[in-house]
Design an enzyme around this catalytic site. Structure first.
Site, PDB file in Angstrom:
ATOM      1  N   ASP A  40      36.263  13.598  -5.366  1.00 58.43           N
ATOM      2  CA  ASP A  40      35.891  13.950  -6.740  1.00 58.43           C
ATOM      3  C   ASP A  40      37.149  14.269  -7.559  1.00 58.43           C
ATOM      4  OD1 ASP A  40      36.435  16.398  -5.610  1.00 58.43           O
ATOM      5  OD2 ASP A  40      34.536  17.359  -6.186  1.00 58.43           O
ATOM      6  N   SER A  41      38.320  14.170  -6.911  1.00 61.12           N
ATOM      7  CA  SER A  41      39.583  14.201  -7.659  1.00 61.12           C
ATOM      8  C   SER A  41      39.615  13.075  -8.687  1.00 61.12           C
ATOM      9  CB  SER A  41      40.778  14.063  -6.699  1.00 61.12           C
ATOM     10  OG  SER A  41      40.599  12.968  -5.814  1.00 61.12           O
ATOM     11  N   GLU A  44      42.783  22.477   3.015  1.00 59.69           N
ATOM     12  CA  GLU A  44      43.633  22.260   1.831  1.00 59.69           C
ATOM     13  C   GLU A  44      44.406  23.531   1.457  1.00 59.69           C
ATOM     14  OE1 GLU A  44      41.725  20.289  -1.470  1.00 59.69           O
ATOM     15  OE2 GLU A  44      43.422  20.656  -2.808  1.00 59.69           O
ATOM     16  N   GLU A  70      32.368  20.963   0.122  1.00 58.32           N
ATOM     17  CA  GLU A  70      33.299  22.086   0.170  1.00 58.32           C
ATOM     18  C   GLU A  70      32.582  23.382   0.547  1.00 58.32           C
ATOM     19  OE1 GLU A  70      35.358  22.393  -3.582  1.00 58.32           O
ATOM     20  OE2 GLU A  70      36.058  20.308  -3.497  1.00 58.32           O
ATOM     21  N   ASP A  82      32.801  12.144  -1.583  1.00 53.77           N
ATOM     22  CA  ASP A  82      32.650  13.560  -1.922  1.00 53.77           C
ATOM     23  C   ASP A  82      31.291  13.829  -2.541  1.00 53.77           C
ATOM     24  OD1 ASP A  82      34.673  15.315  -1.222  1.00 53.77           O
ATOM     25  OD2 ASP A  82      35.908  14.855  -2.968  1.00 53.77           O
ATOM     26  N   LYS A 136      31.530  14.338   2.182  1.00 47.17           N
ATOM     27  CA  LYS A 136      32.344  15.555   2.326  1.00 47.17           C
ATOM     28  C   LYS A 136      31.831  16.588   1.345  1.00 47.17           C
ATOM     29  CE  LYS A 136      36.776  15.880   0.730  1.00 47.17           C
ATOM     30  NZ  LYS A 136      36.646  16.978  -0.268  1.00 47.17           N
TER      31      LYS A 136
HETATM   32  O1  KIV Z   1      38.753  15.079  -4.098  1.00 46.67           O
HETATM   33  C1  KIV Z   1      39.692  14.863  -3.324  1.00 46.67           C
HETATM   34  O2  KIV Z   1      40.507  13.945  -3.513  1.00 46.67           O
HETATM   35  C2  KIV Z   1      39.834  15.741  -2.178  1.00 46.67           C
HETATM   36  C3  KIV Z   1      41.126  15.682  -1.436  1.00 46.67           C
HETATM   37  C4  KIV Z   1      42.193  16.340  -2.219  1.00 46.67           C
HETATM   38  C5  KIV Z   1      41.002  16.234  -0.069  1.00 46.67           C
HETATM   39  O3  KIV Z   1      38.963  16.484  -1.877  1.00 46.67           O
END
Ligand code: KIV
Length: 267
Positions: free
Chosen positions: A46-47, A184, A117, A85, A115
């Site tokens: 989600d970056s 992280e 968090e 994510d 993924k």
């Molecule tokens: O969103 C993302 O790119 C991430 C990485 C920084 C691990 O969660």
């Protein structure tokens, strides 16, 4: 039959002492090149909210955005395990919502895993996802979706108490069925201790060299994103400079009339 790497392959790499390379990707072209280079996992992070959409955090990313980008990454790649994510508020409100959205990322997005968090507070969701056949990667330490409660993008897990909390969360996620955990921005000794204690792989980003694998945001790794430069980022190239120089050369040729030349024209 799919030739993609499996969750079991990623777990076995830890058993064999082989390091795992994960890189983010958000579109088919980057996915194709990163996959061809041999990364074991492509993370549709989600970056993308920051590096693709230009936001100041990941909080505005939606499930529709994640499905769209995950589909593109899956289309562009052949071998890597694609991890998508789960965006902010797609799993926090309830286990049922987590199941619905996790299922969507696999069924419609084409991801091989998701993924999410957090530690203790997401354990029920992780267990339910895994029970439903949705492989899960955990994410501890600096969790960007909690940027406001963490008071910014800062190192987490400093000091015995905070470190013990992250270790405890990692054990809970492993017990709930996560097959890997991203760590992280934590002290390297904590990254080392968690990696030694868990049987599942740890994937570090700013968590030191002792993790079982590493992940970088492709725009950071390639030197394309220059808004923020965290200490843990290593730039393997400076594509921003290449992009600007090549674009300037094009503009100059358009202005001087040397592009298009004969070989680019039809008769
Ligand atoms: O969103 C993302 O790119 C991430 C990485 C920084 C691990 O969660």
């Amino acid at each position: 039959m799919s030739q993609r790497l499996t969750v079991q392959h990623i777990r076995d790499m830890k058993t064999r002492g082989e390091r795992i390379a994960m890189v983010t990707a958000y579109d088919a072209t980057f996915a194709r090149h990163i996959d061809a280079a041999g990364a074991e996992m492509l993370l549709v992070g989600d970056s993308l909210g920051m590096v693709v959409q230009g936001r100041s955090s990941t909080l505005g990313v939606t499930m529709d955005h994640m499905v769209y980008h995950t589909q593109a990454v899956v289309r562009g790649s052949q071998r890597a395990l694609v991890v998508a994510d789960m965006p902010f508020m797609s799993y926090q409100p309830s286990v049922e919502l987590a199941l619905r959205n996790g299922g969507r990322l696999l069924a419609h997005g084409g991801a091989g895993a998701v993924k999410l968090e957090g530690g203790e507070r997401v354990v029920a969701a992780v267990r339910a996802l895994v029970d439903a056949g949705i492989p899960v990667v955990g994410h501890l330490g600096l969790t960007p979706q909690s940027v406001h409660t963490l008071s910014g993008f800062r190192v987490q897990g400093r000091g015995d108490k905070q470190g013990a909390r992250i270790m405890e969360d990692a054990l809970l996620l492993e017990d709930a069925g996560a097959f890997a955990i991203v760590l992280e921005t934590i002290p390297l000794e904590l990254g080392k201790a968690i990696s030694a204690r868990l049987t599942i792989p740890t994937i570090g980003i700013g968590a030191g060299p002792h993790c079982d694998g590493q992940v970088l945001v492709c725009y950071d790794m390639l030197g394309l994103y220059d808004q923020i430069a965290p200490k843990f980022v290593k730039r393997y190239d400076n594509l921003a400079e290449h992009v600007r120089a090549a674009t300037k050369a094009y503009i100059d040729e358009v202005r001087s009339g040397t592009f298009p030349a004969d070989e680019h024209s039809f008769r």
